[in-house]
Design an enzyme around this catalytic site. Structure first.
Site, short mmCIF file in Angstrom:
data_model
loop_
_atom_site.label_atom_id
_atom_site.label_comp_id
_atom_site.label_asym_id
_atom_site.label_seq_id
_atom_site.Cartn_x
_atom_site.Cartn_y
_atom_site.Cartn_z
N ASP A 1 27.99 -31.47 20.78
CA ASP A 1 28.29 -32.79 21.32
C ASP A 1 27.67 -33.88 20.45
OD1 ASP A 1 29.68 -31.61 23.29
OD2 ASP A 1 28.39 -32.23 24.94
N ALA A 2 26.49 -33.59 19.90
CA ALA A 2 25.82 -34.59 19.08
C ALA A 2 26.64 -34.88 17.82
CB ALA A 2 24.43 -34.10 18.70
N TYR B 1 29.86 -34.44 17.56
CA TYR B 1 31.05 -35.14 18.03
C TYR B 1 30.73 -36.62 18.20
CZ TYR B 1 34.87 -36.48 21.16
OH TYR B 1 35.93 -37.11 21.73
N ASP B 2 29.60 -36.89 18.85
CA ASP B 2 29.20 -38.27 19.05
C ASP B 2 29.01 -38.99 17.72
OD1 ASP B 2 29.28 -37.77 21.72
OD2 ASP B 2 27.11 -37.61 21.99
N SER C 1 15.89 -37.62 28.25
CA SER C 1 15.95 -36.73 27.11
C SER C 1 14.52 -36.58 26.58
CB SER C 1 16.89 -37.39 26.12
OG SER C 1 16.98 -36.67 24.98
N GLU D 1 5.84 -25.19 26.98
CA GLU D 1 6.91 -24.34 27.53
C GLU D 1 7.94 -24.07 26.45
OE1 GLU D 1 8.71 -26.56 30.67
OE2 GLU D 1 6.83 -26.82 31.77
N LYS E 1 11.36 -24.15 24.81
CA LYS E 1 12.50 -25.05 25.01
C LYS E 1 13.75 -24.20 25.01
CE LYS E 1 14.41 -29.43 23.37
NZ LYS E 1 15.79 -29.04 23.45
N ASP F 1 17.45 -23.03 24.99
CA ASP F 1 18.63 -23.61 24.36
C ASP F 1 19.86 -23.33 25.21
OD1 ASP F 1 20.16 -24.92 22.58
OD2 ASP F 1 20.13 -23.37 21.03
N ARG G 1 23.92 -32.73 33.08
CA ARG G 1 23.15 -33.93 32.77
C ARG G 1 24.05 -35.15 32.59
NH1 ARG G 1 21.49 -36.58 28.25
NH2 ARG G 1 19.54 -37.68 28.50
N GLU H 1 17.26 -25.37 33.04
CA GLU H 1 18.16 -25.11 31.94
C GLU H 1 18.97 -23.85 32.26
OE1 GLU H 1 17.92 -27.40 29.65
OE2 GLU H 1 18.78 -26.63 27.78
N TYR I 1 12.15 -26.28 35.34
CA TYR I 1 10.95 -26.78 34.70
C TYR I 1 10.48 -28.14 35.20
CZ TYR I 1 14.88 -28.43 31.83
OH TYR I 1 16.07 -28.93 31.40
N LYS J 1 10.57 -29.01 17.60
CA LYS J 1 11.79 -28.27 17.28
C LYS J 1 11.54 -27.30 16.13
CE LYS J 1 15.60 -29.25 18.67
NZ LYS J 1 16.46 -30.38 18.96
N CYS K 1 46.98 -20.06 -7.63
CA CYS K 1 46.90 -19.91 -6.19
C CYS K 1 46.89 -18.43 -5.82
CB CYS K 1 48.11 -20.61 -5.55
SG CYS K 1 48.32 -20.21 -3.80
N CYS L 1 50.46 -17.56 -4.10
CA CYS L 1 51.76 -17.61 -4.76
C CYS L 1 51.67 -17.50 -6.27
CB CYS L 1 52.50 -18.89 -4.38
SG CYS L 1 51.79 -20.37 -5.11
N CYS M 1 47.34 -26.43 -4.30
CA CYS M 1 48.46 -25.61 -4.74
C CYS M 1 49.68 -26.49 -4.57
CB CYS M 1 48.58 -24.36 -3.87
SG CYS M 1 50.19 -23.56 -4.01
N CYS N 1 54.97 -22.03 -1.54
CA CYS N 1 53.88 -21.06 -1.45
C CYS N 1 53.84 -20.45 -0.04
CB CYS N 1 52.57 -21.78 -1.75
SG CYS N 1 51.11 -20.80 -1.34
S1 IVH Z 1 11.67 -31.20 30.21
C1 IVH Z 1 11.93 -35.60 31.12
N1 IVH Z 1 11.39 -28.64 29.67
O1 IVH Z 1 15.71 -30.00 26.39
C2 IVH Z 1 11.79 -34.25 30.54
N2 IVH Z 1 13.36 -29.72 28.95
O2 IVH Z 1 15.88 -32.15 24.45
C3 IVH Z 1 12.99 -33.45 30.77
N3 IVH Z 1 14.94 -28.25 27.83
O3 IVH Z 1 17.49 -32.25 28.40
C4 IVH Z 1 13.05 -32.25 29.99
N4 IVH Z 1 13.77 -26.40 28.00
O4 IVH Z 1 17.93 -29.75 28.69
C5 IVH Z 1 12.16 -29.71 29.55
N5 IVH Z 1 11.02 -26.38 29.30
C6 IVH Z 1 11.79 -27.45 29.19
C7 IVH Z 1 13.06 -27.39 28.56
C8 IVH Z 1 13.80 -28.57 28.46
C9 IVH Z 1 14.90 -26.94 27.57
C10 IVH Z 1 16.07 -29.14 27.45
C11 IVH Z 1 16.56 -30.03 28.55
C12 IVH Z 1 16.43 -31.43 28.01
C13 IVH Z 1 16.43 -31.20 26.55
C14 IVH Z 1 15.77 -32.34 25.81
#
Ligand code: IVH
Length: 676
Positions: free
Chosen positions: A33-34, A36-37, A83, A113, A115, A117, A136, A175, A227, A316, A410, A413, A428, A433
């Site tokens: 999506d990012a 695409y945006d 976010s 924690e 993260k 995916d 979201r 998530e 979470y 990240k 080519c 062809c 080509c 072809c």
């Molecule tokens: S906390 C206000 N904890 O990461 C804080 N997010 O890049 C809200 N995500 O939109 C997020 N694991 O979809 C939090 N242990 C975790 C997470 C987590 C994955 C995702 C979540 C968030 C995105 C932000």
């Protein structure tokens, strides 16, 4: 307006339309999506600099462009879903921690924690019962996916708490993800059924959650880790995140087991590195570590920007890179003859899936990377989706490896491949072809063109190889007896294919225009041309000034239309199509109204995405003819027009027995009016 800018804008619109098609039409997006945006943002930027480039049907003109991918009913979150800011290395992580400490002037405890995916969801409970689940969305308003989320076994339908202790209202954020094992099993099944494979577990989870039929979601084995609470009324007083997580677990929410609290930033960073080392042993994808302040009062002090809290950060992981051997560099030929080099790799598992092919774009890109056949190369996923060859590992280069030379003929062809001065691509230039033929016919039959079911790339190649067709027009002469002897084809599928081809003769002019593959003429431009000029002949013979009057048509498109018809072979195909009975003019409309038949007294509800109309255009087409568009389905609704990925309105229409039109039927109705 510089020509370069106009060309780029047209290319961006095409590309966005292409990704819309993959996303909505095939449930198989190939970019995030990012990304695409980012395409939409680039287009918007160009249009801001050169307002002449704005067309009414530009994706930037859709209300809420970035949110246009939202077919489910909207749900407003009780508290916004923020976010997170990112830290890409140790320095950034430590800098964030120092900032936090400076502002608090008190000891700080961090909770770390994994993260996950996947995709964020918000679960709403009232009096202990799950009442709503939403994605979201833009953070304020998400999509209603309650029916689908209810099929996830790990999501409690009812909170485990005595009535006295349970909150009256509670939002819980978590998530949703697809465990690797479920992902591999799903792709195995998809492969067996001849369906597209998902690029990675995240796409698979997103696609599974956005299904119209919850039974499909139920079969996809999604899971969740929670979470964070959102809005909360009642329940215990909570002072720390650690307490909160414990409480969530008691209520029955799955909480990730690898969560640790640490008092100093070095320990936090060590945790991040440890998780990075373990990321492939968890059974689900993680893309980093979220570090949060434990003390909720301290969080209050720091607050949040409109985008993200200041009390948390996402560390990240760098994109995963793997090495593998470059077996070969080959060249593929597209519909326009463009020759694209690609890497043939020893299959390697990277970023959640097995990669064996990766594009190398063009000659200069191969040279820039200096990759040679036989090299050990570094592979990663760009934007976590598209496989990319980063470069060679020089120390492992075999002594006999030579720089790659772009072939001068080519592969399909044997004709010459030419690179014009000032261009990056080779072409080509042999119109006959076989590879180009195949791709032209595949495009012709595609969903936004003539929409001929059952004519995928493999099938078309088979027809071309068997000498049954040379171009798209030949499709209309195919007979069942000719098809039956082909491999993977029986009498039933042959008859079906012939019928599907026959049915396509009647497609509106706009579809035929797209199908011809005139450069820069995508669905929206085609729609405008068809509306105003009404026949292929009129378009072919219109003077440039006339074409330029058409909405969205500028000099670049005019020139490309001229070139198309100037070319003898194209004119011949058009002639053959006409002779075969393919409709090349818009059906005559009733004399009574220039805008077509009257739809007076009829009420329409639109849902899902149409390929040939934006919402606004569909509405305008209905209103021009005296019809009304309303937003809710009731027994008074005359028709529901359902595009791809329709929302709950479709289910409601079916429940109420309201007639549902697909896009083709809608187009017919606009032309000839309702048939009894
Ligand atoms: S906390 C206000 N904890 O990461 C804080 N997010 O890049 C809200 N995500 O939109 C997020 N694991 O979809 C939090 N242990 C975790 C997470 C987590 C994955 C995702 C979540 C968030 C995105 C932000």
């Amino acid at each position: 307006v510089p020509e370069e800018a106009a060309r780029r804008a047209a290319a961006l619109r095409d590309e966005i339309a292409y990704h819309d098609e993959l996303y909505y039409g095939r449930d198989a997006p190939i970019i995030s999506d990012a990304e695409y945006d980012a395409l939409v943002a680039e287009l918007r930027d160009l249009e801001t600099r050169y307002p002449q480039l704005v067309t009414p049907d530009s994706p930037t003109q859709r209300p809420g462009a970035a949110r246009s991918r939202t077919p489910f009913a909207p749900v407003r979150h009780l508290e916004p879903m923020l976010s997170l800011d990112n830290a890409f290395d140790r320095e950034a992580l430590i800098a964030w921690g120092r900032r936090v400490q400076r502002q608090l002037d008190a000891p700080v405890r961090y909770v770390c924690e994994p993260k996950i995916d996947g995709l964020a969801v918000s679960l709403q409970y009232e009096d202990g019962e799950l009442v709503c689940a939403a994605t979201r969305g833009d953070g304020e308003v998400g999509e209603d996916v309650t029916a689908n989320v209810r099929t996830i076994a790990d999501v409690p339908r009812r909170l485990r708490a005595e009535p006295g202790e349970r909150p009256r209202r509670l939002e819980v954020r978590g998530e949703v993800f697809m465990p690797i094992a479920a992902f591999e099993e799903l792709n195995r099944r998809q492969g067996e059924a001849g369906r597209r494979l998902f690029a990675n577990p995240r796409n698979a989870a997103a696609g599974s959650l956005r299904q119209l039929d919850p039974a499909v979601t139920a079969g996809r084995h999604l899971a969740i880790f929670c979470y964070q609470p959102g809005a909360k009324e009642g329940g215990p007083e909570l002072r720390t995140h650690t307490q909160t997580l414990r409480w969530l677990a008691e209520l029955g929410f799955p909480v990730n087991p690898h969560i640790e609290a640490h008092d100093d930033l070095d320990a936090v960073y060590r945790f991040c590195r440890r998780m990075e080392g373990q990321r492939h042993d968890l059974g689900y994808d993680i893309d980093g570590v979220v570090v949060k302040l434990d003390d909720l009062a301290q969080r209050e002090v720091l607050g949040a920007t409109s985008r993200a809290p200041r009390w948390a950060i996402a560390y990240k992981f760098p994109p995963e890179e793997r090495t593998t051997r470059l077996r070969d560099i080959m060249v593929s030929i597209g519909r326009t003859g463009r020759a694209t080099p690609f890497a043939v790799l020893e299959p390697v598992f990277v970023g959640g899936s097995t990669v064996s092919l990766a594009t190398l774009h063009n000659e200069d890109e191969v040279a820039r990377r200096d990759v040679r056949v036989g090299d050990t190369v570094i592979v990663r996923k760009a934007g976590d989706v598209i496989p990319e060859v980063v470069g060679p590992v020089p120390a492992k280069r075999p002594p006999e490896a030579r720089p790659w030379v772009f072939p001068d003929t080519c592969p399909a062809c044997g004709g010459p491949l030419v690179r014009l001065a000032g261009e990056a691509d080779h072409y080509c230039v042999n119109f006959d072809c076989p590879a180009q033929r195949v791709q032209r016919v595949v495009h012709f039959a595609g969903r936004s063109a003539m929409d001929i079911e059952g004519l995928g790339e493999e099938r078309v190649r088979q027809l071309v190889d068997a000498g049954l067709i040379d171009d798209a027009a030949d499709l209309y002469g195919l007979r069942v007896e000719q098809l039956v002897p082909l491999e993977r084809m029986g009498p039933t599928s042959a008859a079906k294919l012939v019928a599907a081809i026959e049915a396509s003769k009647d497609r509106p002019l706009a579809r035929l225009l797209v199908a011809l593959g005139i450069r820069h003429v995508g669905p929206t431009v085609a729609q405008a041309l068809a509306r105003e000029l009404r026949s292929l002949e009129a378009i072919e013979h219109a003077p440039p000034e006339r074409l330029q009057e058409v909405e969205g048509v500028g000099p670049v498109i005019v020139e490309s239309i001229r070139r198309f018809f100037e070319f003898e072979q194209n004119r011949r195909v058009v002639e053959k199509l006409r002779a075969a009975g393919v409709r090349t003019a818009e059906a005559a409309r009733t004399a009574a109204s220039a805008a077509g038949p009257s739809l007076a007294g009829l009420t329409f509800v639109l849902t899902g995405t149409l390929t040939h109309f934006t919402r606004e255009q569909a509405r305008a087409a209905i209103e021009e003819r005296g019809g009304r568009v309303s937003s809710g389905v009731s027994t008074r609704t005359s028709y529901v027009v359902a595009g791809t990925r329709p929302g709950s309105k479709l289910e409601r229409a079916e429940a109420l027995g309201v007639p549902v039109l697909d896009e083709a039927a809608f187009e017919r109705l606009l032309e000839i009016g309702p048939t009894p």
